[in-house]
Design an enzyme around this catalytic site. Sequence first.
Site, PDB file in Angstrom:
ATOM      1  CB  THR A 185       0.753   2.755  -5.419  1.00  0.00           C
ATOM      2  OG1 THR A 185       0.523   1.901  -4.418  1.00  0.00           O
ATOM      3  CG2 THR A 185       2.453   2.471  -5.744  1.00  0.00           C
ATOM      4  CG  ASP A 187      -1.828   1.137   1.224  1.00  0.00           C
ATOM      5  OD1 ASP A 187      -2.475   1.305   0.359  1.00  0.00           O
ATOM      6  OD2 ASP A 187      -1.855   1.688   2.321  1.00  0.00           O
TER       7      ASP A 187
END
Length: 535
Positions: free
Chosen positions: A103, A69
Amino acid sequence: MALAFDEYGRPFIIIKEQGQKARLRGLEAQKANISAGKAVARILRTSLGPKGMDKMLQSPDGDVIVTNDGATILEQMDVDNQIGKLMVELSRSQDYEIGDGTTGVVVLAGALLEQAEKLLERGIHPIRIAEGYEMASRLAVDHLEHISQKFEFSVTNIEPLVQTCMTTLSSKIVNRCKRALAEIAVKAVLAVADLERKDVNLELIKVEGKVGGKLEDTELIYGIVVDKDMSHPQMPKRIEEAKIAILTCPFEPPKPKTKHKIDIDTVEKFQTLRQQEQKYFDDMVQKCKDVGATLVICQWGFDDEANHLLMHRNLPAVRWVGGVELELIAIATGGRIVPRFQDLTDEKLGKAGLVREKSFGTTKDRMLYIEHCANSRAVTIFIRGGNKMMIDETKRSLHDALCVARNLIRSNSIVYGGGSAELSCSIAVEAAADKYPGVEQYAIRSFAEALDFIPMALAENCGLPPIDTVTAVKSQQIKENNPYCGIDCNDVGTNNMMEQNVFETLIGKQQQILLATQVVKMILKIDDVITPSAY
């Protein structure tokens, strides 16, 4: 040291300790900032997409975190550089607002900075680049709106929601049972959602984890799971149609607030004191019984005597339950939290269809399940897994999935994933660039190129030749005029993301582009960096 003189001819110092500060100006400063931003983006680039790699981070006190994450990676990394910190903030704000795409937003910002560097070398002014990026981001956001699709779902037909959550989970470590977890996430969100107001309060979904079992044992409980057991081992382990008294007052005789001292000089006085205490306990237990409670949940503890009495009076009790859990139990069972014994009445009791204690494996670990509650607006997702890192990562992945389901309930527009939306925006922005006179045209073109970086990173992480794959898909999009062609990461054999069921939320994508552009504009406008030099 710089000396100057005031109107009376007295010397004074303008900047003290000038020699101890380092300073970067103009193009140098911009290049240093850009390379710092790119360095952060490069770290996250490899963890994008379904074949993205995980990062292992060790905190100073030895805790190890393995995660995919983006927001978590940047949060745990100790970034020293100021521009690096901006990237961390960027990822965090995407996490707070959307919950997914943390991301991608950093990779996009890194790509925009890289393109800006080329333009700066050509001698284009940074403000003009920033303005061009701003125009291009508006074009891209409008184009996303144009290619998005609405899809209908209802409480009975949750398949579209599940498909979108599966896309989110496919890039995580839990992708082998993404179907089950996506269903759990969607059911949990629908259980607490207010569909008329299109609002979801994620605080009502409690995510608990317990090491042991396998990931497939993860379950959704319409109720609350408390990591406590009954206070006495002989109390009943299963209570049906429970009426629950939720207390925040201690189950013990009152102690005077001021300092006190009791002189006991005879046995009789001690006996009376003890009887008085016992009577007090008796009254308390009797009060709970009279109101009709069949289970007491207490925020504080009670001593062995009270425990013994509760056992004899057949009144099961749980002690040391945390404040947050008490609130959730109160919401789920429709009860009221009672701060004083005198206020206990039968309408303040919570109701639950079944309260049971469940033990796990060969360990002595037991947990309390409160199910079939009067108000099922509070649910618990109970995660099992082989080790603590796995459970933590599953919690983070589920958080992303829950956020995606919530965003879809708020606005049910989707775009297609796999880099198809970015490529389509890139083509649209590129085509629109020619209409703008002036230097901004270059910046708009660069923006279009930067959008290609995300599908490129996807292709690279999946082991495909990045440039060949992206150019092939791009030409296919233009040829067929089909904005749904993306990178075939899972080797299904088709580039059409519609057939692969790879969805992303529209607001998530728009937010990514807007946030990344804002941060890049901010970084480009900095032309002077003054730092205290290291000793």
